[in-house]
Design an enzyme around this catalytic site. Structure first.
Site, mmCIF file in Angstrom:
data_model
loop_
_atom_site.group_PDB
_atom_site.id
_atom_site.type_symbol
_atom_site.label_atom_id
_atom_site.label_comp_id
_atom_site.label_asym_id
_atom_site.label_seq_id
_atom_site.Cartn_x
_atom_site.Cartn_y
_atom_site.Cartn_z
ATOM 1 N N ARG A 1 0.751 -1.781 0.002
ATOM 2 C CA ARG A 1 0.085 0.258 -0.348
ATOM 3 C C ARG A 1 0.738 1.260 -0.372
ATOM 4 N NH1 ARG A 1 -3.130 -3.176 3.545
ATOM 5 N NH2 ARG A 1 -2.563 -2.853 4.690
ATOM 6 N N VAL A 2 1.894 1.249 1.346
ATOM 7 C CA VAL A 2 2.815 2.045 0.367
ATOM 8 C C VAL A 2 3.449 2.763 -0.021
ATOM 9 C CG1 VAL A 2 4.428 3.740 2.295
ATOM 10 C CG2 VAL A 2 2.521 2.871 3.894
ATOM 11 N N ASP B 1 9.047 -7.089 -5.992
ATOM 12 C CA ASP B 1 8.509 -7.136 -4.880
ATOM 13 C C ASP B 1 7.845 -8.804 -5.054
ATOM 14 O OD1 ASP B 1 5.599 -8.659 -2.987
ATOM 15 O OD2 ASP B 1 5.183 -5.818 -2.949
ATOM 16 N N ALA C 1 9.455 2.614 7.050
ATOM 17 C CA ALA C 1 8.848 1.211 6.662
ATOM 18 C C ALA C 1 9.146 0.668 7.876
ATOM 19 C CB ALA C 1 9.357 0.342 5.857
ATOM 20 N N ARG C 2 10.446 -0.228 8.089
ATOM 21 C CA ARG C 2 9.911 -0.566 10.176
ATOM 22 C C ARG C 2 11.500 -0.785 10.145
ATOM 23 N NH1 ARG C 2 6.064 -1.565 13.304
ATOM 24 N NH2 ARG C 2 3.873 -0.907 12.515
ATOM 25 N N ASP D 1 13.565 6.887 9.068
ATOM 26 C CA ASP D 1 12.997 7.438 10.444
ATOM 27 C C ASP D 1 12.259 6.349 11.102
ATOM 28 O OD1 ASP D 1 10.522 8.970 10.778
ATOM 29 O OD2 ASP D 1 8.569 7.404 9.615
ATOM 30 N N GLU E 1 13.787 1.695 18.796
ATOM 31 C CA GLU E 1 13.081 2.925 19.359
ATOM 32 C C GLU E 1 12.552 3.283 21.296
ATOM 33 O OE1 GLU E 1 10.107 3.457 16.896
ATOM 34 O OE2 GLU E 1 11.466 3.426 14.995
ATOM 35 N N HIS F 1 10.505 8.684 14.374
ATOM 36 C CA HIS F 1 9.777 7.623 13.527
ATOM 37 C C HIS F 1 8.576 8.423 12.972
ATOM 38 C CE1 HIS F 1 7.595 3.390 13.849
ATOM 39 N NE2 HIS F 1 6.714 3.773 13.209
ATOM 40 N N ALA G 1 3.560 8.490 10.038
ATOM 41 C CA ALA G 1 1.844 8.834 10.535
ATOM 42 C C ALA G 1 1.818 9.997 10.716
ATOM 43 C CB ALA G 1 1.835 7.450 11.302
#
Length: 576
Positions: free
Chosen positions: A194-195, A214, A273-274, A298, A303, A322, A325
């Site tokens: 999605r992102v 992907d 992302a992660r 990010d 964290e 982070h 969002a």
């Protein structure tokens, strides 16, 4: 996968619509309505406990629905268990650990809502065991995360934060910063979910050439986004800018490290992302020694990020805490989305973003339960054995099982196929993942079976190849894999397995056994099959007690008689 709870009076909505797998929907009977969406226990009021801050819009929506809303932040240990004891719904973000103990302490809990996408802090298996729905809000922050990714790409390319900081101290460092334009550059996207798709749309409009890696998205879907699907190494080697949008799983942890960064040979890396997908030490070293021109990060493996992180010491690396969002719109969207799903749960309506399995009819569940794990395992094996990305999946039923309601079994097969690269995939969201990735899913049934009382087959394919794996149950619900493509086998689908395809010549089995023995890999069982007459091709499935290193697989493949060798891990053995 934990077995879904049977209908017990708790809400287990989000059942898979028949149209997801190509079957024809029908009007449910009264009995079906009662079992597909069991009537929840309606307390005199619904107590909603919110233990992490969410946007006021979500709180107001819950109160407008008549719920009793209590906020209690920063709870841990016994204080959390005491607070949740009387709750019917729990709303969290990433700060609250929702463990088995929480579910034990909250016998009236019906739903846990995660105001955001990540559910690493929620024990979903424990939730399922206790009959509690877990729902998240995956759509609310997609746009915000995509926009932050684009902003970080510009920040790294034009050294915006560095120039800003120096100007604030009185330095006019104009000649020190010669930026890079994004126009006419190549963007590599690792993970076109999605992102990743939203990032592709935005940067395509800026004149960038788009490449994407992907293996779980169709070429047709990528074409519509203006991206060319390529292999992982090609994506890295060709990218001027590389942006990462993959979940953190055992397969993706550390997937971009020293060797991968050297493949880039310059350019910029962006990760919003992660944390953990990119090796932070390797990235810091690569930027510092000039292997990369810069980076923008990010998310971090831990964290809040440690002050000792090497990423903080390299001037050409832009870092943010982070913030992907962190927009007003995103926070409002995820809060109201969770509020709506809590309303749905207590109204007996589908919880659209439920992450654990749907309920099934209590009387039918014992008949299909053994096939849930069998289908998932067959899907996992088929997905790992196929070369190339997957564009179509067929789940076929023969014999007695074809006369059952198999929506959950089909969804479990999809879960098995997608699980290696999709975080939080399960029987509820697997059909949606297939749709988002442009993968055609079909389901077929045949009431007769030539050789078995019941047979479940999962076939995965693309334009170039297909791979089918079939399984059945022997006496006592003993699962077996009985066919891999055209080969008849009798394999126990558990633990560590090696699947070898080779020319049918004398000495091959001994050769493989010797190689495994030389590396202290013990064979617990094996089954050999050949497709044609002697001298053709043969396939052998080995059940193993020990993991097989990549180097051992490579050694076996080096023999001219070998066609293909795959090492598979099943049933939670991935980390070994």
């Amino acid at each position: 996968m934990a077995a879904p709870p049977r209908a017990s009076g708790r809400v287990l909505s989000g059942d898979l619509p028949a149209t997801e797998v190509g079957t024809t929907p029908h009007e449910p009977t009264r009995a079906e309505e009662e079992t597909l969406n069991p009537e929840p226990r309606h307390p005199s009021y619904v107590k909603v406990l919110i233990t992490d801050p969410i946007d006021d819009a979500g709180i107001e929506r819950l109160r407008e629905s008549g719920h009793d809303v209590e906020t209690a932040y920063d709870l841990t240990g016994d204080a959390l268990l005491e607070a949740v004891a009387g709750a019917n719904a729990l709303v969290v973000r990433s700060g609250t650990e929702v463990t088995e103990a929480v579910f034990e302490a909250a016998p009236d809990l019906v739903i846990v809502g995660r105001a955001g996408i990540g559910v690493d802090n929620i024990d979903i298996d424990a939730a399922t065991d206790h009959g509690v729905v877990v729902a998240n809000a995956p759509e609310g922050n997609v746009r915000a995360a995509a926009e932050h990714t684009v902003g970080m790409a510009f920040a790294a390319a034009r050294s915006i934060p560095q120039a800003h900081a120096r100007l604030k101290t009185g330095e006019w460092a104009k000649s020190d910063y010669l930026g890079t334009e994004l126009n006419n550059k190549t963007l590599g996207i690792v993970g076109l979910g999605r992102v990743g798709q939203e990032v592709a749309k935005r940067l395509d409009g800026l004149g960038m050439e788009l490449l994407a890696y992907d293996p779980y998205i169709s070429e047709e879907r990528a074409d519509r986004l203006g991206a060319d699907l390529v292999e992982f190494e090609t994506c890295l080697a060709s990218a001027d800018f590389l942006t990462v949008h993959t979940p953190l799983t055992p397969e993706t942890e550390g997937m971009i490290s020293t060797d991968e960064l050297e493949l880039m040979g310059g350019g910029f890396l962006v990760n919003c992302a992660r944390g953990g997908v990119v090796d932070e030490d390797a990235l810091a070293a690569a930027v510092e020694n000039g292997t990369l021109d810069g980076a923008a990060i990010d998310v971090f493996g831990e964290e809040p990020v440690s002050p000792d992180s090497p990423l903080l010491d390299v001037d050409e690396i832009v870092v943010t805490p982070h913030l992907g969002a962190s927009t007003e719109a995103a926070q409002e969207n995820v809060a109201t989305s969770i509020a709506d799903q809590i309303d749905a749960a207590f109204a007996g309506e589908p919880v659209v973003n439920a992450l654990n399995a749907p309920s099934v009819d209590e009387s039918a569940f014992p008949r299909i339960q053994p096939y849930i794990g069998l289908a998932e395992t067959a899907g996992r094996i088929a997905g790992q054995l196929l070369d190339g990305r997957i564009s179509e999946i067929e789940v076929a039923y023969e014999g007695d099982i074809a006369d059952e309601d198999v929506d959950l079994v089909t969804a479990s097969a999809l879960k098995g196929v997608f699980e290696p690269l999709e975080w939080q995939v399960n029987a509820v969201n697997a059909p949606r993942i297939a749709e988002e990735r442009g993968i055609d899913v079909t389901e077929s049934k045949r009431l007769q079976s030539d050789d078995f009382q019941s047979l479940v087959s999962v076939r995965v394919g693309n334009d170039d190849d297909t791979m089918a794996v079939s399984g059945t149950l022997f006496a006592g619900d003993d699962p077996r894999i009985v066919r891999i493509d055209e080969y008849r086998v009798d394999a126990v689908p558990h633990g560590k397995m090696l699947v070898a395809r080779n020319a049918d010549k004398p000495g091959v089995l001994g050769f493989i056994g010797s190689i495994l023995g030389d590396h202290d890999v013990n064979i617990s069982g094996m089954f050999n099959s050949r497709r044609d007459e002697p001298g053709g091709e043969a396939l052998t499935v080995y059940n193993l007690d020990d993991p097989v290193p990549d180097s051992v697989v490579a050694t076996i493949l080096n023999d001219d008689r070998m066609i293909d060798v795959r090492y598979l891990t099943l049933n939670g053995h991935d980390d070994e």
